[in-house]
Design an enzyme around this catalytic site. Structure first.
Site, short mmCIF file in Angstrom:
data_model
loop_
_atom_site.label_atom_id
_atom_site.label_comp_id
_atom_site.label_asym_id
_atom_site.label_seq_id
_atom_site.Cartn_x
_atom_site.Cartn_y
_atom_site.Cartn_z
CB SER A 12 -0.94 0.02 1.21
OG SER A 12 -0.21 -0.09 2.42
CG ASP A 183 -1.41 4.69 9.08
OD1 ASP A 183 -0.20 4.81 8.76
OD2 ASP A 183 -2.22 4.08 8.37
CG HIS A 186 -0.64 3.49 5.10
ND1 HIS A 186 -1.32 2.89 6.13
CD2 HIS A 186 -0.52 2.56 4.11
CE1 HIS A 186 -1.62 1.64 5.78
NE2 HIS A 186 -1.13 1.42 4.57
#
Length: 206
Positions: A12, A183, A186
């Site tokens: 991601s 977070d 990310h």
């Protein structure tokens, strides 16, 4: 002469926003590298393909390697993986088979060997970044073994390593107060910039 093709593959952190982007790049370090290369050398600008998919571990990369890497025949391949291999050990999901460092190394080696056998790509390895913006977090302690695997493989095949993990640790050691993530994993814009800057410096483009 055909355009050079650069493929970025990962999780991601690489994907971030690409599925919502008409250029399929997203809002991440790949986008910043793209923009840097575009404005610094517009007449010889490479094709850049983002193959990041959220949640991926090394096992997921292996499952899609043929279609998402080998079939594309990149001139340059950049690999960023390892965060989820550790993260899945922290979220206590008993239904998921863990990818421990030995298996991570075995699969990573196989992917590099396949790439060398079936493409002419120059391969660049990226250290996995961080898990929580605390140097001594459990995630970062567990990441050390995976970072070591990346360097071991790089030494074996004489490949460059983008020291992204080290770059983040150095930032944290500076006692800077501005965060690099949204977070703990990310990236925000600053984190993406640090990744892009470190990548460009490693391959001599900055």
């Amino acid at each position: 002469m055909s355009k050079k093709r650069i493929v970025f593959i990962g999780d991601s952190i690489t994907e971030w926003g690409r599925f919502e982007d008409s250029e399929n790049l997203g809002n991440n370090y790949v986008r910043l590298i793209h923009d840097h290369l575009l404005v610094t050398n517009p007449n010889h600008f490479p094709e850049i393909i983002n193959q990041g998919i959220g949640g991926n571990r090394i096992t997921d990369l292996a499952a899609r390697w043929q279609e998402d890497v080998l079939d594309l025949q990149p001139n340059l391949l950049s690999i960023s993986i390892g965060i989820n291999d550790v993260w899945r050990q922290l979220d206590n999901d008993a239904s998921i088979e863990q990818v421990l460092p030995d298996q991570f190394e075995k699969i990573y080696l196989e992917l590099i060997q396949k790439t060398r056998e079936h493409t002419e790509a120059k391969i660049i390895l990226m250290e996995p970044t961080i898990i929580e913006e605390h140097i001594d977090s459990l995630g970062n302690e567990k990441l050390k073994a995976y970072v070591n695997v990346v360097h071991k493989i790089a030494n074996l095949f004489d490949l460059p390593v983008v020291p992204t993990h080290q770059a983040f640790l150095e930032y944290l050691q500076s006692n800077a107060t501005y965060p690099l993530t949204i977070d703990g994993v990310h990236m925000n814009n600053a984190g993406n910039y640090l990744m892009a800057q470190t990548w460009l410096k490693t391959i001599g483009l900055l």
